[in-house]
Design a protein around this motif. Structure first.
Motif, short mmCIF file in Angstrom:
data_model
loop_
_atom_site.label_atom_id
_atom_site.label_comp_id
_atom_site.label_asym_id
_atom_site.label_seq_id
_atom_site.Cartn_x
_atom_site.Cartn_y
_atom_site.Cartn_z
N ARG A 244 0.84 -1.19 0.00
CA ARG A 244 0.00 0.00 0.00
C ARG A 244 0.89 1.25 0.00
NH1 ARG A 244 -2.99 -3.65 -0.83
NH2 ARG A 244 -4.82 -4.29 0.40
N LEU A 245 0.64 2.16 -0.95
CA LEU A 245 1.32 3.45 -0.97
C LEU A 245 0.29 4.55 -1.25
CD1 LEU A 245 4.76 4.48 -2.25
CD2 LEU A 245 2.81 5.82 -2.99
N GLY A 262 5.18 9.13 -1.77
CA GLY A 262 4.43 8.86 -0.55
C GLY A 262 5.21 7.90 0.33
N GLN A 263 4.63 7.61 1.49
CA GLN A 263 5.23 6.65 2.41
C GLN A 263 4.51 5.31 2.30
OE1 GLN A 263 4.69 7.09 6.72
NE2 GLN A 263 6.90 6.74 6.98
N ILE A 264 5.27 4.26 2.14
CA ILE A 264 4.69 2.92 2.05
C ILE A 264 4.15 2.56 3.43
CG2 ILE A 264 5.13 0.50 1.55
CD1 ILE A 264 7.41 1.40 -0.28
N VAL A 265 2.88 2.16 3.48
CA VAL A 265 2.25 1.82 4.76
C VAL A 265 1.94 0.33 4.87
CG1 VAL A 265 1.28 4.13 5.01
CG2 VAL A 265 -0.08 2.34 3.92
N GLY A 266 2.44 -0.45 3.94
CA GLY A 266 2.23 -1.89 4.01
C GLY A 266 2.97 -2.60 2.89
N GLY A 267 3.58 -3.75 3.23
CA GLY A 267 4.16 -4.61 2.21
C GLY A 267 5.45 -4.10 1.60
N THR A 268 5.80 -4.71 0.49
CA THR A 268 7.03 -4.38 -0.25
C THR A 268 6.71 -4.29 -1.73
OG1 THR A 268 7.64 -6.70 -0.56
CG2 THR A 268 8.45 -5.61 1.44
N THR A 269 7.61 -3.66 -2.47
CA THR A 269 7.47 -3.59 -3.93
C THR A 269 8.85 -3.60 -4.57
OG1 THR A 269 6.32 -2.48 -5.75
CG2 THR A 269 7.46 -1.07 -4.15
N HIS A 270 8.86 -4.01 -5.83
CA HIS A 270 10.11 -4.09 -6.60
C HIS A 270 9.84 -3.60 -8.02
CE1 HIS A 270 9.80 -7.43 -3.71
NE2 HIS A 270 11.09 -7.26 -3.47
N PRO A 271 10.86 -3.13 -8.71
CA PRO A 271 10.67 -2.84 -10.14
C PRO A 271 10.19 -4.10 -10.87
CG PRO A 271 12.73 -1.89 -9.36
CD PRO A 271 12.21 -2.75 -8.24
N GLY A 272 9.19 -3.92 -11.70
CA GLY A 272 8.59 -5.04 -12.41
C GLY A 272 7.31 -5.55 -11.79
N ASP A 273 7.02 -5.14 -10.55
CA ASP A 273 5.78 -5.58 -9.90
C ASP A 273 4.57 -4.95 -10.58
OD1 ASP A 273 7.20 -7.09 -8.14
OD2 ASP A 273 6.86 -5.80 -6.39
N ALA A 324 -1.43 -5.47 -7.54
CA ALA A 324 -2.53 -5.79 -8.46
C ALA A 324 -3.32 -7.00 -7.99
CB ALA A 324 -1.98 -6.03 -9.87
N ASP A 325 -2.68 -7.93 -7.30
CA ASP A 325 -3.35 -9.16 -6.90
C ASP A 325 -3.92 -9.10 -5.49
OD1 ASP A 325 -2.71 -10.32 -9.35
OD2 ASP A 325 -0.77 -11.04 -8.62
N ASP A 326 -3.59 -8.07 -4.72
CA ASP A 326 -4.11 -7.96 -3.35
C ASP A 326 -4.48 -6.51 -3.07
OD1 ASP A 326 -1.58 -6.92 -3.32
OD2 ASP A 326 -0.80 -8.28 -1.78
N ALA A 327 -5.28 -5.95 -3.96
CA ALA A 327 -5.64 -4.53 -3.87
C ALA A 327 -6.56 -4.28 -2.68
CB ALA A 327 -6.33 -4.08 -5.16
N ALA A 328 -6.53 -3.03 -2.22
CA ALA A 328 -7.46 -2.61 -1.18
C ALA A 328 -8.88 -2.58 -1.73
CB ALA A 328 -7.06 -1.23 -0.66
N ARG A 329 -9.86 -2.51 -0.81
CA ARG A 329 -11.25 -2.44 -1.22
C ARG A 329 -11.67 -1.00 -1.43
NH1 ARG A 329 -15.49 -5.39 2.28
NH2 ARG A 329 -16.70 -4.64 0.50
#
Length: 640
Positions: A244-245, A262-273, A324-329
């Motif tokens: 989440r960002l 912004g500040q990431i408030v959950g999880g991780t991300t990488h280039p290509g995600d 994309a696979d675990d988006a917020a509601r």
């Protein structure tokens, strides 16, 4: 610093700084009832950590003799209680944040106030805490405020709790007294779901069991306070959660760069995600993770970054970039727990600003489902919430926002409510879940719209809102305006304050909350009548600016005309043929506008009518019609 080996500082300062930089961080707060010793405890932690500079020590020694509460001995609370009012009264009324560190860990501690009227400040301090230290005065035991703060700790999802039974020196270091307090507290903690509780007997002033085990409590074999704070394992739920960002800023330093900061408030991300942007739902791929120190291969929770996406899609402040696979509601109706933080009570039906992460929406709060008695945890019926009360409510927003339940992600489920007129924060809340009826109710499109209905009537729809004191002449003028328009062939409808209370609003009284609901219903009726193509004349006192502003927004600024029928109180009272002012003066009629209930005059109405003692209703009606003509509301030239 006490935790710094002198030889390392002297021989390899860079190595010392490197070790210090990579220490883990624990954010915690201290809370409890007033005068339980919270500020003294933090002052002792700063003192024992050797984080008090020599000039501050000199000032502490001087102030302890003049305004201290320890008979001239060091008063460690003075290191924290910075406000003059606090130092004079010996209490904490603001949230004081302090930093200290030991050889093993860094800490940020929030010292929160103990008085009941400052519970809202405690909520502020708890919003980012991973652990709570709840102090209990050994002489007083578990108090109501102790229970209130403990319930809030549970409500706010703080996973770890330390109960510091303080001032044990004042009860002779009694094990029996400590055991009694621990048993009583654990029984309450179990009832509110606080599972990870550690109880420690201490004296913040004397230093017992703060850094080293105290010989005065040989019967206690548990950890010291610092020992526990240094070693407690706080689960990093944010790092393990879904990505989440919330977008704080669209970064465009030049035409060739467009990133979303912004500040990431959950999880991780990488280039290509693969990511999804909410609420639009558009998807893209992370091309770069940009920081001031260069691009990253991985970004994790708590980092502030700028994401560059592979596709040129529309993203704005308030949007949330998710996996994309675990988006917020997405939802616009919720059940939420609410902590009311304003001196003015909550008014069900009033529109407030809701801020969640970086998004802002307009929210209406329904009448509470129930309020919570923090002493017994019983649910009690409530029509409103007052200062420091906690309740469960339904929220209705003007648009869908991305969210996660508070239990899943505190940053994506926590919000504040802001008064739209004063801009004061009035409540803090936690989203529990979206209401299912929001998924079941959809707008039904129709073939014949407002423009077609208005065209058939040869006019443009409008809502003319007459506001002013009782007896100012609103209904008389509105009636004259409708008569003129009707004679000219226009299609109108007059909504009068007294008339709607015979039917639609017969169940409402005249409290502030009922006045808000009265106007809310009338606004929706006026909006429907305008949608039918009518010119609506609404004659209501509508004493609060917030409700009139909400009416303008619901109806539309181009169709809403606020008319202030301005008569001095003495004039309105003199022409009161209903005798209402006389009853109010005698105390027989409560909550009467102008007497014991306020009237908030319009700041910039479309039309200001001077309805003093010599006013002519027909002349004032002419001014209203002229205003509508000038605005093009009476023109038959309407495009389909």
């Amino acid at each position: 610093m006490a935790h710094t080996p002198d030889d390392l500082v002297a021989t390899d300062i860079e190595e010392y700084l490197r070790r210090h930089q990579h220490k883990s961080m624990l954010r915690f707060l201290t809370c409890g009832s007033v005068d339980d010793g919270k500020s003294t405890l933090i002052g002792r932690l700063l003192y024992d950590s050797k984080l008090v500079f020599s000039d501050h020590m000199a000032e502490l020694e001087r102030d302890s003799k003049t305004i201290g509460t320890q008979g001239g001995d060091l008063d460690f609370a003075l290191l924290v209680d910075g406000l003059a009012a606090e130092r004079e009264q010996g209490i904490t009324i603001d949230v004081a944040y302090r930093f200290f560190s030991t050889e093993r860990r860094k800490f940020i501690v929030a010292d929160t106030p103990g008085h009941e009227q400052y519970t809202r400040n405690m909520v502020t301090g708890a919003s980012t805490a991973d652990l709570a230290v709840i102090l209990i005065d050994a002489r007083k035991g578990v108090l109501t405020q102790t229970l209130r703060h403990s319930y809030l700790v549970s409500l706010l999802g703080i996973p770890e709790v330390v109960v510091a039974v303080n001032k044990l020196d004042l009860v002779g270091y009694s094990q029996q007294r400590f055991d009694e307090i621990e048993a009583e507290y654990r029984a309450f903690a179990d009832s509110v779901g606080l599972a990870d509780v550690v109880c420690i007997p201490i004296s913040a002033l004397a230093g017992d069991n703060i850094v080293a085990p105290s010989p005065n409590t040989a019967w206690y074999t548990g950890p010291t306070l610092i020992g526990h704070l240094e070693t407690v394992q706080v689960a990093d739920r944010r790092a393990r959660g879904a990505f989440r960002l919330p977008v704080q800023w669209v970064n465009r330093p030049n035409p060739d760069f467009r990133g979303f900061s912004g500040q990431i408030v959950g999880g991780t991300t990488h280039p290509g995600d693969r990511v999804r942007v909410l609420p639009s739902g558009r998807e893209s791929t992370v091309a770069r993770i940009v920081t001031a120190d260069g691009d990253l291969d991985t970004a994790v929770a708590d980092q502030s970054v700028t994401l560059v996406l592979a596709d040129d899609i529309d993203v704005s402040r308030g949007d949330v970039i998710t996996g994309a696979d675990d988006a917020a509601r997405l939802a616009d109706q919720f059940e939420a727990q609410l902590v009311w933080m304003s001196d003015e009570p909550m008014l069900p039906g009033r529109a407030y600003l809701l801020k969640l992460a970086t998004a802002t929406a307009v929210a209406q709060v329904a009448q509470p489902k129930y309020a919570i008695n923090v002493n017994s945890l019983e649910h009690r019926a409530a029509r409103t919430l007052r200062l420091n009360e906690i309740g469960v409510v339904n929220l209705h927003l003007d648009r869908q926002i991305p969210f996660d339940p508070y239990t899943d992600n505190r940053d994506m489920g926590a919000f504040i409510l802001i008064d739209r007129i004063t801009q004061d924060t009035v409540a803090a809340g936690m989203l529990q879940f979206a209401l299912r009826r929001a998924d079941n109710i959809h707008w039904q499109s129709v073939e014949v719209g407002k423009a077609s209905r208005a065209l058939g009537k040869g006019q443009r729809p409008a809502v003319v809102w007459f506001t002013g004191l009782s007896g100012a002449g609103k209904s008389t003028i509105a009636n004259a305006v409708e008569k003129r328009l009707h004679e000219q062939g226009f299609h109108t409808y007059l909504l009068d304050g007294d008339n709607v209370r015979h039917g639609l609003n017969a169940d409402l009284g005249f409290t502030d909350a009922d006045r808000v609901e009265n106007i809310r219903r009338v606004v929706e009726v006026a909006r429907l009548l305008a949608d039918a193509g009518l010119i609506v004349l609404a004659s209501f006192i509508a004493p609060f600016r917030a409700e009139r502003q909400r009416a303008r927004e619901r109806i539309g600024s181009d169709e809403f005309f606020e008319v202030h029928v301005d008569a001095p109180l003495e004039v309105a009272e003199a022409r009161d043929h209903k005798g209402l002012y006389a009853k109010a003066r005698r105390g027989e009629l409560a909550n009467f506008t102008g007497i014991d209930s306020p009237y908030e005059a319009p700041v910039s109405p479309e039309l200001h009518l001077n309805a003093d003692g010599a006013h002519d209703p027909d002349r004032l009606a002419d001014q209203v019609i002229a205003c509508l003509q000038q605005a093009g509301r009476l023109s038959p030239d309407i495009e389909r």
